[in-house]
Design a protein around this motif. Structure first.
Motif, PDB file in Angstrom:
ATOM      1  N   MET A  57      -5.949   0.975  -4.673  1.00  0.00           N
ATOM      2  CA  MET A  57      -6.150   2.207  -3.916  1.00  0.00           C
ATOM      3  C   MET A  57      -6.839   3.256  -4.777  1.00  0.00           C
ATOM      4  O   MET A  57      -6.538   3.396  -5.968  1.00  0.00           O
ATOM      5  CB  MET A  57      -4.794   2.731  -3.430  1.00  0.00           C
ATOM      6  N   ILE A 116      -8.594   2.053   0.414  1.00  0.00           N
ATOM      7  CA  ILE A 116      -7.692   0.950   0.083  1.00  0.00           C
ATOM      8  C   ILE A 116      -8.472  -0.355   0.139  1.00  0.00           C
ATOM      9  O   ILE A 116      -9.038  -0.713   1.169  1.00  0.00           O
ATOM     10  CB  ILE A 116      -6.507   0.890   1.067  1.00  0.00           C
ATOM     11  N   THR A 135       0.818  -1.213   0.000  1.00  0.00           N
ATOM     12  CA  THR A 135       0.000   0.000   0.000  1.00  0.00           C
ATOM     13  C   THR A 135       0.850   1.260   0.000  1.00  0.00           C
ATOM     14  O   THR A 135       0.618   2.192  -0.783  1.00  0.00           O
ATOM     15  CB  THR A 135      -0.935  -0.024   1.219  1.00  0.00           C
TER      16      THR A 135
END
Length: 352
Positions: A252, A181, A161
């Protein structure tokens, strides 16, 4: 000890877990490291091949018990691939014994002890060690890792991430308050222990959402993004378990602060990660699959900018056991020791 030897000696606490055995796989082929001790609190005295027959004729060692003084007699550096709550008690003893430590648990990633206790439900480690621990996201904090004695290896979800978000956040190209996310992981991410959630009949041909708004990696992600943005950042982070062994895909979504083309994003990210061997940026409009990083230390990132909604989609994939755990830990070791960052990690993904 290490200065007078061609190789440093490494110990692995938690050798019978997936992260531990993946450390073994890579370290066996590392030209500058010798595995001096494999350690397990629950299987001490057994041959490691009893639990992992695939290591027969490759690693003929008996599992040691957890003894910091004993580890110091054998090793220069120790990897702690233990459950959260265990490392917090063990690492202070290892550091006191004079060992370099790379911790793969979540115990030292969050600087705020109260936040750690809230999310992990364990007593926080000593505040001075929380402060000392270098957050080992190599592509971002490599300069801090060099020469450090204590590294906190990032989590698997945060690695995928953060590598996907940090350049855009730092450059102000996305609104950090708009980040959502959606992350998916293979079942090895939950470790080798069995549970109903990872039982074959439960996960096969199935997909599950879990820990909605409660995942312990949320504060780790927010801590790094807040530092990058220079202001507090909160995110919506949702995790899913998918029926595959390895791999993480973190998708994301964020609001662009102004119109950007996909090529502009590719250029930004390629410039940001220039010289970083393990981050690969896809061509505009191209995306990677988890199979394309399987068994490797690579993180592949792709983008889609939508002029209709003004939103950016970022897709980042890693192997959770390698770049999300053991591979990044060895990358941290290389930086810590002043070696070439890719040493022992130049393995292509396994395909198909």
């Amino acid at each position: 000890m290490a200065e007078s030897q061609d190789k440093i000696k490494a110990a692995i606490v938690g050798s019978t877990g997936y992260g531990g055995v993946e450390l073994i796989r890579f370290l066996l082929n590392h030209p500058k490291v010798e595995i001096a001790s494999v350690i397990s609190s629950s299987n001490a005295g057994e041959k490691i091949t009893e639990g992992f027959p695939h290591l027969s004729e490759i690693l003929v060692q008996t599992l040691d018990g957890v003894d910091p003084a004993g580890i110091k007699q054998k090793a220069d550096v120790v990897f702690t691939a233990t459950p959260s709550g265990v490392s917090g008690r063990l690492v202070p003893q290892l550091l006191e014994a004079g060992l370099k430590v790379i911790d793969l648990s979540g115990d030292f990633r969050i600087k705020d002890g109260a936040a750690y206790e809230q999310w992990y439900k364990h007593d926080a480690p000593p505040a001075d060690l929380l402060e000392e621990a270098v957050y080992g996201l190599c592509e971002e904090n490599g300069g801090q890792v060099e020469g450090a004695r204590f590294i906190s290896n990032p989590g698997c979800y945060p690695t995928a991430t953060l590598l996907g978000l940090l350049p855009a956040v730092k450059e102000g190209w996305i609104d950090p308050g708009s980040i959502i996310i959606d992350a998916k992981s293979g079942v090895s991410g939950s470790g080798r222990g069995t549970s109903l959630m990872t039982h074959y009949a439960e996960i096969n041909e199935n997909m599950k959402v879990y820990k909605v708004n409660k995942h312990q990696h949320i504060p780790e992600i927010e801590q790094a993004l807040s530092l990058a943005a220079g202001a507090p950042v909160t995110v919506t982070f949702t995790t899913h378990l998918v029926p595959m062994t390895r791999g993480i895909m973190s998708t994301m979504y964020a609001k662009l602060t102004e119109g950007r083309s996909e090529q502009e994003l590719v250029d930004l990210y390629r410039n940001y990660y220039e010289g970083k061997s393990f981050v690969r940026i896809r061509e505009a409009g191209k995306f990677s699959a988890t199979k394309e990083v399987f068994g490797s230390n690579y993180c592949d990132i792709g983008f889609a900018a939508d002029p209709r909604t003004g939103r950016l989609t970022i897709v980042s994939v890693i192997d959770n056991v390698v770049k999300g755990a053991a591979g990044q830990a060895i990358q941290n070791l290389n930086l810590m020791m002043g070696w070439e960052e890719t040493t022992g990690l130049k393995l292509s993904p396994v395909y198909p």
